[in-house]
Design an enzyme around this catalytic site. Sequence first.
Site: not given
Ligand code: 3PG
Length: 213
Positions: A44, A48, A132
Amino acid sequence: MSATRLPALPAFRSRVVPVVVIDDARTAVPLAQALLEGGIDVMEITLRSDAALDAIEAVARAVPAMHLGAGTVTRAADVPRVVDAGARFALSPGCTDALVDAVRAAGLPFIPGVMTPGEVMRAREHGFLLQKLFPAVQAGGAALLKALAAPLPDVRFCPTGGLTPDNLPSFLALPNVAMAGGSWLTPADALAAGDWSRITRLAREATALSRSA
Ligand code: 3PG
């Protein structure tokens, strides 16, 4: 609510989905190759960073074996952009009617984000049976997923947010967890340093954990 059939997600093998922030699009292709080398055939790339769309385009063109999703898709206007860049599916931390309309119009497979039973039910009404759970650990983690399984047994989840190699097996062992995601596989310092062997090592470790879960 439209009755149009939702497009199916691409069929990837990995039950672990790296959630990636790419600051330099030139790192995207070697990163995707390093993940594949470690047994992970899905990723993914999140919207960002300014480099995200170029990164999606580069991986889509150069690494066809990678099942590439666009993440952090939070606005309807993001949808045509990620489709044009070559994403094969999209994920979001949430779910809005405008986003659902946009992914349907684009024919783009979509994993909506949810955190509460009402949100799960609403996304299910739109036809999404894979959702999700975000932010998974902060929202209640594996205990929350177990609690959701009783009243909502037909929905499966991809928990993300707060996952690590330590808690990954406890998520993947749950019957209503299809896959799990996180950013721990692609640390920013490894990307900046071009340390692809470290990424492959992290991917191998996650792949092994997912096989034994
Ligand atoms: C996402 O968008 O799925 C999360 O920001 C991932 O979270 P993590 O950085 O705690 O793994």
